[in-house]
Design a protein around this motif. Structure first.
Motif, mmCIF file in Angstrom:
data_model
loop_
_atom_site.group_PDB
_atom_site.id
_atom_site.type_symbol
_atom_site.label_atom_id
_atom_site.label_comp_id
_atom_site.label_asym_id
_atom_site.label_seq_id
_atom_site.Cartn_x
_atom_site.Cartn_y
_atom_site.Cartn_z
ATOM 1 N N THR A 226 0.600 -1.250 -0.103
ATOM 2 C CA THR A 226 0.028 -0.105 -0.088
ATOM 3 C C THR A 226 0.824 1.186 -0.083
ATOM 4 O O THR A 226 0.371 2.303 -0.376
ATOM 5 C CB THR A 226 -1.039 -0.022 1.026
ATOM 6 O OG1 THR A 226 0.061 0.227 2.386
ATOM 7 C CG2 THR A 226 -1.537 -1.302 1.321
ATOM 8 N N GLY A 227 1.991 1.315 0.458
ATOM 9 C CA GLY A 227 2.908 2.347 0.595
ATOM 10 C C GLY A 227 2.635 3.191 1.953
ATOM 11 O O GLY A 227 3.082 4.324 1.987
ATOM 12 N N LYS A 228 1.901 2.458 2.778
ATOM 13 C CA LYS A 228 1.455 3.076 4.060
ATOM 14 C C LYS A 228 2.043 2.301 5.242
ATOM 15 O O LYS A 228 2.142 1.032 5.170
ATOM 16 C CB LYS A 228 0.242 3.317 4.139
ATOM 17 C CG LYS A 228 -0.373 4.325 3.239
ATOM 18 C CD LYS A 228 -1.822 4.503 3.096
ATOM 19 C CE LYS A 228 -2.358 5.655 2.334
ATOM 20 N NZ LYS A 228 -2.031 5.631 0.831
ATOM 21 N N TRP A 229 2.388 2.817 6.157
ATOM 22 C CA TRP A 229 2.972 2.213 7.658
ATOM 23 C C TRP A 229 1.821 2.003 8.370
ATOM 24 O O TRP A 229 1.157 2.780 9.023
ATOM 25 C CB TRP A 229 4.248 2.907 7.973
ATOM 26 C CG TRP A 229 4.928 2.499 9.230
ATOM 27 C CD1 TRP A 229 4.996 2.631 10.579
ATOM 28 C CD2 TRP A 229 5.695 1.001 9.213
ATOM 29 N NE1 TRP A 229 5.938 1.945 11.093
ATOM 30 C CE2 TRP A 229 6.199 0.781 10.400
ATOM 31 C CE3 TRP A 229 5.995 0.238 8.248
ATOM 32 C CZ2 TRP A 229 6.856 -0.348 10.725
ATOM 33 C CZ3 TRP A 229 6.694 -1.001 8.157
ATOM 34 C CH2 TRP A 229 7.204 -1.269 9.734
ATOM 35 N N ALA A 230 1.789 0.874 9.001
ATOM 36 C CA ALA A 230 0.514 0.397 9.753
ATOM 37 C C ALA A 230 0.862 0.272 11.365
ATOM 38 O O ALA A 230 0.157 0.180 12.331
ATOM 39 C CB ALA A 230 -0.088 -0.804 9.244
ATOM 40 N N LEU A 231 2.288 0.145 11.691
ATOM 41 C CA LEU A 231 2.648 0.132 12.907
ATOM 42 C C LEU A 231 2.806 1.540 13.610
ATOM 43 O O LEU A 231 3.071 2.430 12.850
ATOM 44 C CB LEU A 231 4.032 -0.661 13.028
ATOM 45 C CG LEU A 231 3.878 -2.134 12.647
ATOM 46 C CD1 LEU A 231 5.180 -2.682 12.632
ATOM 47 C CD2 LEU A 231 3.051 -2.885 13.626
ATOM 48 N N PRO A 232 2.770 1.788 14.918
ATOM 49 C CA PRO A 232 3.131 2.964 15.624
ATOM 50 C C PRO A 232 4.421 3.382 15.400
ATOM 51 O O PRO A 232 5.596 2.903 14.928
ATOM 52 C CB PRO A 232 2.820 2.884 16.912
ATOM 53 C CG PRO A 232 2.828 1.271 17.151
ATOM 54 C CD PRO A 232 2.553 0.583 15.872
ATOM 55 N N GLU A 233 4.656 4.956 15.306
ATOM 56 C CA GLU A 233 5.830 5.566 15.592
ATOM 57 C C GLU A 233 6.753 5.210 14.179
ATOM 58 O O GLU A 233 8.063 5.154 14.144
ATOM 59 C CB GLU A 233 6.695 5.220 16.734
ATOM 60 C CG GLU A 233 6.044 5.777 18.012
ATOM 61 C CD GLU A 233 6.753 5.250 19.360
ATOM 62 O OE1 GLU A 233 7.734 6.144 19.587
ATOM 63 O OE2 GLU A 233 6.560 4.187 19.810
ATOM 64 N N GLY A 234 6.113 5.320 13.030
ATOM 65 C CA GLY A 234 6.789 5.380 11.701
ATOM 66 C C GLY A 234 7.431 6.533 11.523
ATOM 67 O O GLY A 234 7.210 7.491 12.140
ATOM 68 N N PRO A 235 8.359 6.623 10.446
ATOM 69 C CA PRO A 235 9.147 7.985 9.917
ATOM 70 C C PRO A 235 8.072 8.855 9.229
ATOM 71 O O PRO A 235 6.986 8.451 8.846
ATOM 72 C CB PRO A 235 9.819 7.124 8.998
ATOM 73 C CG PRO A 235 9.191 6.000 8.567
ATOM 74 C CD PRO A 235 8.661 5.371 9.739
ATOM 75 N N SER A 236 8.271 10.057 9.405
ATOM 76 C CA SER A 236 7.338 11.011 8.761
ATOM 77 C C SER A 236 7.198 11.006 7.215
ATOM 78 O O SER A 236 6.335 11.486 6.669
ATOM 79 C CB SER A 236 7.740 12.538 9.286
ATOM 80 O OG SER A 236 9.000 12.582 8.848
ATOM 81 N N PRO A 242 -4.665 4.035 7.291
ATOM 82 C CA PRO A 242 -5.788 4.426 7.765
ATOM 83 C C PRO A 242 -6.357 3.483 8.619
ATOM 84 O O PRO A 242 -6.196 2.127 8.494
ATOM 85 C CB PRO A 242 -6.702 4.811 6.457
ATOM 86 C CG PRO A 242 -6.037 3.757 5.460
ATOM 87 C CD PRO A 242 -4.637 3.852 5.736
ATOM 88 N N ARG A 243 -7.485 3.792 9.425
ATOM 89 C CA ARG A 243 -8.118 2.629 10.601
ATOM 90 C C ARG A 243 -9.521 3.216 10.422
ATOM 91 O O ARG A 243 -10.032 4.149 10.086
ATOM 92 C CB ARG A 243 -7.549 3.004 11.792
ATOM 93 C CG ARG A 243 -6.096 2.685 11.960
ATOM 94 C CD ARG A 243 -5.338 2.751 13.329
ATOM 95 N NE ARG A 243 -4.147 2.120 13.352
ATOM 96 C CZ ARG A 243 -3.734 1.079 13.784
ATOM 97 N NH1 ARG A 243 -4.607 0.157 14.194
ATOM 98 N NH2 ARG A 243 -2.568 0.761 13.905
ATOM 99 N N SER A 244 -10.099 1.996 10.643
ATOM 100 C CA SER A 244 -11.582 2.168 10.710
ATOM 101 C C SER A 244 -12.049 2.845 12.088
ATOM 102 O O SER A 244 -11.366 2.915 13.018
ATOM 103 C CB SER A 244 -12.323 0.664 10.577
ATOM 104 O OG SER A 244 -11.789 -0.104 11.858
ATOM 105 N N PRO A 245 -13.434 3.119 12.145
ATOM 106 C CA PRO A 245 -13.973 3.641 13.434
ATOM 107 C C PRO A 245 -13.727 2.889 14.486
ATOM 108 O O PRO A 245 -13.590 3.476 15.665
ATOM 109 C CB PRO A 245 -15.515 3.852 12.998
ATOM 110 C CG PRO A 245 -15.408 3.874 11.656
ATOM 111 C CD PRO A 245 -14.658 2.946 10.934
#
Length: 541
Positions: A226-236, A242-245
């Motif tokens: 996806t080109g997106k990071w799903a874990l916390p504290e990733g690089p800027s 994205p996350r669901s409600p």
């Protein structure tokens, strides 16, 4: 770990910890460079390493990731520099633990992990004026920066599966040796010229665990897809996933439709803690990745069968070619049998259509029997001889309970044709809702998937009738408190297997509630083709 000799003087190089015998080697002489700037051209490690380019910062540990030039051995190295104030005792203690773990990892040898060469600490390769608490020196990994690669565009799913599979093997071997690698920061990894993921900047955090490495594999797969990071504290430099409600990570398949369901589910189940069906071992990850890679290769082979045999140059250094498929007598025989079956089926269909047309034009309206008064429920025409009578309508008080709405319930997130969920309660058996096509049976890939109905008020349901053309599908009937519950919070009130076009499942006791879940625990199909469909769900009192 490489204890290296100084090739110019024959003296021993500066090493914070000698991994072979545990001793602290003599600190080499050299001009101390105080307050060395962290900028290209600056020098660190008592003047031994000249900084060339920065590749990221792991803010969690204050770790600055640089490519540098070893002035003594005249080669490029990767530096993980722990920047901090030596007077800060807490930070110094954290750095010492990181250096100890890095030194221990220096004994590990795998193509997926850069080899640790030196571990420098205050007084052993680092002077107090450099503003650093330690440096992990590793061999330089040639290739591409991972962040730059995924920022251009997501990786093709088959290639992503192969890349993560190679790194997973390294993690599995490291864990068998009792080592934590610390993969959970994308700027610590690079892509080799061969297209492999490699941990280029070793130095696990003091609190990192084996589970963190496994979650990192899911995070890296998600990143590649996806080109997106799903874990916390990733690089800027990388967007967060994205996350669901409800706080769950949105599956990759919802962001990139070409991502196979198996890989999408694998990424999410590996990342998220707890819950039913989570993946916590490298062995489980490898099984799914291998299956996904094989499926992708088969798909790619099919696409290239009709391609020309001329070589096609890509933008890189290599040349990809396609060749004519080999002559395979068994394959030709199977193809001939398949064509014969198709021809016979076509002839049968045409013959049936012809008979229907003849019957239509020969029918005599006067011979249709006595007239039927549709207003009189007692005047029903008897069925023709040999045919079963039509099912009687429900008795008074037994009318089906109409659901107000229905949606796909998937603890892994969205997916499985959510736009078609309403087909299951629209009263038209010709419209269906289908699951995704899976290569692996539930619960190997995920615990299941289902449809959760919401009623306008609390209802009482005694049995559920399911119209479906996929015999062999196993379902559970569950009662839920809301339309997005945790699976463990729902109550099983009935179960059964779809055996024909219409199956009724009697509940253990009449269920009362406003939300009823039809939960598929086993898909129809066999081999590596598993898929189920539901045409209509009827809720009966």
């Amino acid at each position: 770990m490489d204890t290296r000799r100084n090739e110019q003087t024959g003296g021993q190089s500066r090493v914070g910890v000698n991994a072979q015998d545990g001793t602290t080697p003599r600190r080499a002489s050299g001009a101390s460079r105080r307050n060395a700037p962290l900028a290209p051209g600056g020098v660190v490690g008592d003047g031994r390493y000249r900084l060339l380019a920065q590749f990221g910062i792991d803010e969690r540990a204050g770790a600055h990731l640089w490519r540098a030039r070893d002035g003594q051995l005249r080669r490029d190295v990767a530096l993980t520099m722990l920047v901090g104030d030596p007077a800060d005792t807490a930070a110094a203690a954290v750095a010492r633990r990181t250096l100890e773990r890095a030194a221990h990892a220096g004994k590990f040898n795998h193509a997926g992990v850069a080899r640790v060469l030196d571990v420098l600490s205050l007084g052993n390769g680092i002077s107090s004026g450099e503003g650093m608490l330690g440096i992990v020196v590793a061999e330089w990994t040639k290739g591409s920066d991972l962040v730059d690669l995924v920022n251009n565009q997501p990786i093709e799913p088959g290639a992503a599966a192969r890349m993560v599979a190679g790194l997973t093997e390294a993690v599995e071997q490291a864990h068998q040796s009792g080592l934590v690698l610390g993969l959970d920061h994308p700027q610590r990894l690079r892509i080799t010229p061969e297209g492999r993921l490699r941990l280029a900047f070793p130095g696990p955090l003091p609190e990192a665990t084996l589970r963190d490495d496994v979650k990192a594999l899911g995070g890296l797969l998600y990143l590649l897809l996806t080109g997106k990071w799903a874990l916390p504290e990733g690089p800027s430099a990388i967007q967060s996933a994205p996350r669901s409600p409800s706080g769950r990570v949105v599956p990759p398949r919802s962001l990139q439709s070409e991502v196979p369901a198996e890989l999408s589910s694998l990424a999410v189940r590996t990342i998220e803690d707890g819950g039913h069906g989570g993946i916590r071992t490298t062995a489980a990850i490898l099984r799914v990745l291998d299956q996904a890679a094989e499926a992708q290769e088969r798909t790619q082979l099919i696409k290239t069968v009709g391609a020309t045999a001329a070589p096609v140059e890509d933008e890189g250094d290599g040349v990809w070619t396609t060749s004519k498929p080999p002559k395979d007598a068994a394959r030709r025989r199977k193809l001939a049998i398949g064509l014969t079956v198709v021809v016979v089926a076509a002839v049968g269909i045409l013959a049936w259509l012809g008979m229907m047309a003849i019957s239509f034009f020969q029918d005599d309206p006067s011979s249709g029997g006595p007239p039927v008064n549709v207003a009189d429920p007692t005047s029903q025409q008897a069925p023709p001889p040999g045919e079963a009578p039509a099912p009687e309508p429900p008795a008074a008080g037994g009318e089906p309970v109409k659901a107000a709405s229905v949606k796909v319930y998937n603890p892994e997130g969205e997916g499985d044709s959510p736009a078609r969920a309403e087909n299951a309660i629209d009263g038209d058996p010709a419209t269906v809702w289908k699951t995704d096509a899976y290569k692996q049976q539930f619960p190997g890939l995920k615990p299941g998937v289902g449809l959760i109905a919401e009623f306008e008020s609390d209802v009482t349901v005694g049995k559920v009738r399911i119209d479906s053309g996929t015999a062999g599908t196993a379902v559970e009937i569950r009662v839920a408190d809301d339309d997005n519950p945790q699976l463990d919070s729902t109550q099983v009130v009935g179960n059964g297997e779809i055996t024909g076009p219409q199956t009724e499942i009697a509940l253990q006791t009449p269920a009362q509630g406003r939300h009823i879940l039809v939960w598929i625990t086993k898909l129809a199909g066999e081999g590596d083709q598993h898929e189920s469909e539901i045409a209509e769900i009827t809720y009966l009192p």
